[in-house]
Structures are given as C-alpha cells and as structure tokens.
Write a protein that holds these residues in place. Structure first.
Motif, PDB file in Angstrom:
ATOM      1  N   ILE A 150     -23.650  10.518 -10.029  1.00 53.86           N
ATOM      2  CA  ILE A 150     -23.974   9.989  -8.707  1.00 53.86           C
ATOM      3  C   ILE A 150     -22.885  10.385  -7.723  1.00 53.86           C
ATOM      4  CG2 ILE A 150     -24.331   7.863  -7.386  1.00 53.86           C
ATOM      5  CD1 ILE A 150     -24.971   7.303 -10.841  1.00 53.86           C
ATOM      6  N   ALA A 151     -23.301  10.941  -6.608  1.00 51.03           N
ATOM      7  CA  ALA A 151     -22.354  11.412  -5.599  1.00 51.03           C
ATOM      8  C   ALA A 151     -21.893  10.254  -4.716  1.00 51.03           C
ATOM      9  CB  ALA A 151     -22.999  12.502  -4.753  1.00 51.03           C
ATOM     10  N   LEU A 152     -20.627  10.306  -4.312  1.00 47.54           N
ATOM     11  CA  LEU A 152     -20.047   9.331  -3.382  1.00 47.54           C
ATOM     12  C   LEU A 152     -19.365  10.086  -2.251  1.00 47.54           C
ATOM     13  CD1 LEU A 152     -18.209   6.986  -5.953  1.00 47.54           C
ATOM     14  CD2 LEU A 152     -20.548   6.760  -5.119  1.00 47.54           C
ATOM     15  N   ARG A 153     -19.489   9.567  -1.035  1.00 44.82           N
ATOM     16  CA  ARG A 153     -18.771  10.161   0.094  1.00 44.82           C
ATOM     17  C   ARG A 153     -18.498   9.068   1.127  1.00 44.82           C
ATOM     18  NH1 ARG A 153     -22.163  14.291   2.490  1.00 44.82           N
ATOM     19  NH2 ARG A 153     -21.283  15.821   1.047  1.00 44.82           N
ATOM     20  N   TYR A 154     -17.245   8.976   1.547  1.00 46.86           N
ATOM     21  CA  TYR A 154     -16.884   7.979   2.560  1.00 46.86           C
ATOM     22  C   TYR A 154     -16.996   8.609   3.941  1.00 46.86           C
ATOM     23  CZ  TYR A 154     -14.254   4.467   5.158  1.00 46.86           C
ATOM     24  OH  TYR A 154     -13.867   3.509   6.068  1.00 46.86           O
ATOM     25  N   ASP A 155     -17.860   8.027   4.774  1.00 45.85           N
ATOM     26  CA  ASP A 155     -18.047   8.472   6.151  1.00 45.85           C
ATOM     27  C   ASP A 155     -17.035   7.712   7.010  1.00 45.85           C
ATOM     28  OD1 ASP A 155     -18.903   8.781   8.835  1.00 45.85           O
ATOM     29  OD2 ASP A 155     -20.936   9.227   8.166  1.00 45.85           O
ATOM     30  N   VAL A 156     -16.016   8.426   7.485  1.00 49.73           N
ATOM     31  CA  VAL A 156     -14.928   7.790   8.225  1.00 49.73           C
ATOM     32  C   VAL A 156     -15.443   7.174   9.517  1.00 49.73           C
ATOM     33  CG1 VAL A 156     -12.695   8.157   9.342  1.00 49.73           C
ATOM     34  CG2 VAL A 156     -13.246   9.373   7.223  1.00 49.73           C
ATOM     35  N   ARG A 157     -16.318   7.876  10.219  1.00 50.51           N
ATOM     36  CA  ARG A 157     -16.807   7.380  11.507  1.00 50.51           C
ATOM     37  C   ARG A 157     -17.654   6.118  11.350  1.00 50.51           C
ATOM     38  NH1 ARG A 157     -19.855  12.391  13.975  1.00 50.51           N
ATOM     39  NH2 ARG A 157     -20.643  12.334  11.851  1.00 50.51           N
ATOM     40  N   GLN A 158     -18.511   6.122  10.337  1.00 50.00           N
ATOM     41  CA  GLN A 158     -19.391   4.978  10.124  1.00 50.00           C
ATOM     42  C   GLN A 158     -18.741   3.901   9.255  1.00 50.00           C
ATOM     43  OE1 GLN A 158     -22.369   4.694  11.623  1.00 50.00           O
ATOM     44  NE2 GLN A 158     -22.105   6.703  12.580  1.00 50.00           N
ATOM     45  N   GLN A 204     -11.590   5.416   0.486  1.00 51.41           N
ATOM     46  CA  GLN A 204     -11.409   6.809   0.904  1.00 51.41           C
ATOM     47  C   GLN A 204     -11.227   7.768  -0.269  1.00 51.41           C
ATOM     48  OE1 GLN A 204      -9.818   4.174   2.013  1.00 51.41           O
ATOM     49  NE2 GLN A 204      -9.727   4.131   4.252  1.00 51.41           N
ATOM     50  N   GLY A 205     -10.710   7.297  -1.387  1.00 49.94           N
ATOM     51  CA  GLY A 205     -10.416   8.192  -2.498  1.00 49.94           C
ATOM     52  C   GLY A 205     -11.490   8.259  -3.563  1.00 49.94           C
ATOM     53  N   LEU A 206     -12.664   7.711  -3.297  1.00 49.07           N
ATOM     54  CA  LEU A 206     -13.736   7.736  -4.289  1.00 49.07           C
ATOM     55  C   LEU A 206     -14.257   9.153  -4.474  1.00 49.07           C
ATOM     56  CD1 LEU A 206     -15.703   4.531  -3.209  1.00 49.07           C
ATOM     57  CD2 LEU A 206     -14.190   4.785  -5.197  1.00 49.07           C
ATOM     58  N   GLY A 207     -14.508   9.530  -5.728  1.00 48.52           N
ATOM     59  CA  GLY A 207     -15.006  10.872  -6.026  1.00 48.52           C
ATOM     60  C   GLY A 207     -16.476  10.877  -6.394  1.00 48.52           C
ATOM     61  N   ARG A 222     -14.717   8.620 -11.047  1.00 54.27           N
ATOM     62  CA  ARG A 222     -13.710   9.642 -10.750  1.00 54.27           C
ATOM     63  C   ARG A 222     -13.179   9.396  -9.334  1.00 54.27           C
ATOM     64  NH1 ARG A 222     -17.773  12.718 -13.614  1.00 54.27           N
ATOM     65  NH2 ARG A 222     -16.917  13.408 -15.616  1.00 54.27           N
ATOM     66  N   TYR A 223     -11.875   9.519  -9.174  1.00 54.49           N
ATOM     67  CA  TYR A 223     -11.274   9.239  -7.871  1.00 54.49           C
ATOM     68  C   TYR A 223     -10.154  10.224  -7.585  1.00 54.49           C
ATOM     69  CZ  TYR A 223      -8.025   6.798 -10.987  1.00 54.49           C
ATOM     70  OH  TYR A 223      -7.162   6.495 -12.013  1.00 54.49           O
ATOM     71  N   THR A 224      -9.826  10.372  -6.300  1.00 52.33           N
ATOM     72  CA  THR A 224      -8.776  11.304  -5.876  1.00 52.33           C
ATOM     73  C   THR A 224      -7.532  10.577  -5.393  1.00 52.33           C
ATOM     74  OG1 THR A 224      -9.737  11.409  -3.657  1.00 52.33           O
ATOM     75  CG2 THR A 224     -10.451  13.079  -5.241  1.00 52.33           C
ATOM     76  N   GLN A 225      -7.629   9.273  -5.170  1.00 53.20           N
ATOM     77  CA  GLN A 225      -6.487   8.440  -4.806  1.00 53.20           C
ATOM     78  C   GLN A 225      -6.504   7.200  -5.688  1.00 53.20           C
ATOM     79  OE1 GLN A 225      -6.481   7.475  -0.619  1.00 53.20           O
ATOM     80  NE2 GLN A 225      -7.148   9.521  -0.012  1.00 53.20           N
ATOM     81  N   ALA A 226      -5.315   6.711  -5.998  1.00 52.26           N
ATOM     82  CA  ALA A 226      -5.224   5.521  -6.838  1.00 52.26           C
ATOM     83  C   ALA A 226      -6.017   4.372  -6.214  1.00 52.26           C
ATOM     84  CB  ALA A 226      -3.767   5.121  -7.026  1.00 52.26           C
ATOM     85  N   LEU A 227      -6.711   3.614  -7.066  1.00 50.67           N
ATOM     86  CA  LEU A 227      -7.532   2.510  -6.586  1.00 50.67           C
ATOM     87  C   LEU A 227      -6.651   1.330  -6.160  1.00 50.67           C
ATOM     88  CD1 LEU A 227     -10.339   2.477  -9.310  1.00 50.67           C
ATOM     89  CD2 LEU A 227     -10.446   3.514  -7.038  1.00 50.67           C
TER      90      LEU A 227
END
Length: 450
Positions: A150-158, A204-207, A222-227
C-alpha cells in the motif's frame, strides 16, 4: 498532491506526414475492435494502435491518453458511448482508476477464456501445440490476495496522508477505502490505515505499508524518518486491536517489533508450514498456490526411487512437497537469503532428502556439479524473463520430464520452442487462475522427452 506544470507532449508522424502533437491527457473517441492479451481494448486510428484499459470489443469509448510512443498509444476509458452486452459492473468503485485490477468490467469466466486464448496464441506463434489442453485451474474471483503493498504519501499543502494504490499507468495514489481482492481478514486492517496515519504527529517520513496474511497476519511499515514515539505507540495499539504482528523497516532489513514473531503460510494437504521474511517471494493466492503444487505433482507423477531437480526453488514451495514423494530433491535458487530460509524450512520438517544450492540461473550452468547429474524429472518456476539458459541445460541432460510454471506466456512459448527443437514434446498445458481481475496469466506446461 502536486500537478505537472504542463501536459507532457509526444511527437509523431501521422500517415500524411504532417507533424501533430499527442499530449498526455488528450481525449479521443475510439471504436474498439478486439482485446489484447492483457485485457485492454485495441483500436486503430490514423495509423496508430491504441491500447485502451477498461474497453471491450464492439464498444465506442472516449479514451484519455496515458502515454504514446512511435505508433502505439496507451489510454484509459473515461466514458462509454456505446456499451458491449458483455460488460459487467465492477465490484470495486475505484475500478478504472486504481492500477491493481484492470479487468473487473469483464466476467470471471471471460477472463479465464481470454487468458487461455493468450497462452494458445503465444505457443502457436512459436510453432508449438500441446498434445492435450488441460482444463483451467480456477480459483476465487475476489478476496484471494494474501499480500498487498500500500502506497503512502504525505501532502504537505493539504496536511493529509494519501493511502491507497498507484493509479493506472501513474504514480498518483488512488485513495482506495477498501479492497475487494484482499483476503477477508486483511480487509479491516487495510480499511483503517487512512485514519491511523492521518492521526500521526509526524507523518512526513512514512514510506509504504505491506500487509501479510498467513498463520499469523502482519503489517510492515517502511519509513524514511524515525517514528515519533507517540506515533509508534499508536501503531502498536492498532496492530494489537487487529491482532496482526508489527514489523518495521528503516534503512536496514525489516525487523519484528516483538521477539519471536515469524511469518509463515501453510500447505495444508502436504502438512507443511513455510516460514518467510518480508521481501521474500511468496505466491499471493494461497488457494491457487496449493492447487498449483498438487497439479504439478500429479503431472510429474514422481516415484519413490527418483531424483528430481527444482529450479528457482525460493523458500521450498515445490521442493518440500516433492521431497515427501521422491528419494532426493536437488533445489537451486539465486537469492542467498531465501536459501537460508528454505534450508530451515526443510530442517523444521525433518526433510533430509533435499539438498539446496546457490546458483545464478541466468548464467551458463555447465560448470555446476549439481547440473552434471541425471534426473528423472525437473520442475522450474522462473520469473517473467523465463529460463532460456536453464532449459538449454535440461535439454543437454536429457531430463525425461520437465514441468514448467510460468507467469509470462510469451517467455514460456519461447522456451517451449527451444525444448521442442531439442526433442521434447509439449504433452500438456493450461492456465492457472492465480491473478483474477488482472491481466496477468499464470500457466503450467509439461514437456516429455520423445
């Protein structure tokens, strides 16, 4: 979600020679003439061949360009002007947007027929015809998939976490709320993910997320920044509520959140449990996987005094059931980490008659000791690229019976032509309904030395 500043434009030369632009997103009315192998509709216009997702023969549709190159255009249906009587209503409201299931507008029975015809056509192109066609091995139309990414993406504006699957021919995320092809016990886990991640303090760091169903269900994040610690505790509580294991992966390998957690699936009729790790190849359709193994053994007809070769053995999905019927199995795999777990799976079941070897099966095999011996039969389940090097070696060894499982009828047909040219007969072939609602075709073929 950010949008491109301008539509991507591809140039082509129409039949008249005058240059025209064909931008991604352009809409065109098309008359669909037939189906492609993967279930897309085919139309012809201005010297171009259009492959249109979501369209059926006899329909007139409005299609939107996804990509174009040379004389080929990929598009998706956005409106149906004249509908085929064969069209059915998809089970999923996101069908046509999500890139996962592209055939929900086609009945399950018609999907089976289409895939069987695809296999027959691919073999025919190579001049190969089986002595007998096997009846398609059919599984469930929905609720069969035991593993999903499952894909995750954080939309900074929203300030919103998008949760879902990649769109059709796109990196955009379609925010699917429920998935009808997931096995039933994963559906509520999936359905709650959007609320879970949108409640995180630092999303923000969710993969991405991967879900697994087996003897124990599991969720891998999976993440790119520590939770954030509060987010981790929220995730743990979610997994406890849904009774799933939690696995985490940052820069290194996936790690179980609690000691003693393992992933495994059962092969019930063979009294086997196969353990694995996230990242290992596992067939996504449990019911069809077990049916496939049973049919492979039936076709091979292994005998107690025989020595059998299993190539691309993975975790031992075929090798371990085979070991219960023959004197010795030689199993070969190119991924070291999967071999480690395959050996552990054999040891856990006290199957001491399986020997595992590491080899790159895309390279010449004449110098491998295991490849110099005689075998009563061989089984191979290669990736989409097929097994050209392997079948060359099997032909030189004059292995009497070769069982080939394929996820790509085109490379199966290529390798079938090679075997028949070297004195083999394609005794039997048929499809396996491993990936219902998608354009992917799984097939099985039995070759016998003349």
């Amino acid at each position: 979600m950010s949008r491109p500043k301008a539509p991507k434009t591809l140039r082509f030369q129409p039949a008249g020679g005058e240059s025209k632009s064909l931008p991604v997103g352009k809409k065109q009315v098309l008359s669909i003439e037939r189906l492609a192998h993967d279930g897309r509709g085919i139309a012809f216009l201005d010297g171009r061949t259009w492959f249109v997702s979501g369209a059926l023969p006899g329909e007139q549709v409005q299609a939107q360009v996804l990509a174009a190159r040379s004389k080929v255009v990929e598009a998706q249906t956005v409106a149906i002007q004249t509908s085929s009587p064969e069209r059915i209503t998809p089970e999923c409201q996101w069908a046509g947007q999500c890139g996962g299931c592209t055939l929900q507008h086609i009945s399950h029975a018609q999907q089976i027929s289409m895939k069987q015809a695809n296999l027959a056509e691919q073999l025919s192109r190579e001049g190969v015809t089986p002595v007998a066609w096997a009846e398609p091995l059919v599984g469930p139309a929905f609720a069969y998939r035991r593993r999903a990414r499952i894909a995750l993406r954080y939309d900074v504006r929203q300030k919103h976490v998008e949760v879902g699957f990649r769109g059709l021919a796109s990196n955009a995320i379609v925010e699917v709320k429920n998935c009808v092809i997931l096995v039933a016990d994963l559906q509520p886990v999936f359905a709650g993910l959007s609320a879970l991640f949108n409640g995180f303090k630092q999303p923000q760091g969710l993969g991405e997320v991967e879900l697994f169903s087996g003897r124990s269900n599991a969720l891998l994040l999976r993440y790119t920044q520590a939770l954030h610690e509060d987010d981790l505790q929220q995730l743990r509580a979610y997994c406890a509520e849904h009774q799933v294991q939690l696995w985490l992966q940052g820069k290194g390998q996936p790690q179980a959140d609690q000691a003693g957690q393992t992933l495994s699936y059962s092969l019930t009729q063979f009294a086997l449990d196969i353990t694995y790790q996230p990242g290992d190849f596992v067939q996504v359709n449990a019911q069809m996987n077990e049916a496939m193994i049973a049919q492979a053994l039936e076709w091979l007809a292994p005998q107690a005094d025989q020595r059998v070769l299993d190539l691309f053995c993975g975790l031992g999905n075929f090798a371990l059931p085979l070991a219960k019927y023959v004197d010795q199995v030689i199993a070969v795999e190119g991924v070291d980490s999967m071999l480690v777990r395959a050996r552990a799976n054999a040891a856990a079941h006290q199957l001491n008659n399986v020997q595992f070897y590491h080899s790159d099966l895309t390279q010449p095999l004449h110098d491998k000791e295991w490849a110099k011996s005689a075998f009563a039969a061989a089984l191979l389940d290669p990736p989409r690229e097929g097994a050209q090097v392997v079948v060359e070696r099997l032909a030189k060894l004059k292995v009497p019976r070769i069982l080939y499982v394929s996820c790509n009828p085109a490379t199966l047909a290529r390798d079938a032509a090679l075997l028949t040219a070297r004195g083999y007969r394609l005794q039997k072939a048929g499809i396996l309904d491993m990936f219902a609602q998608t354009g992917h075709t799984e097939a099985m073929a039995l070759f016998v030395k003349k």
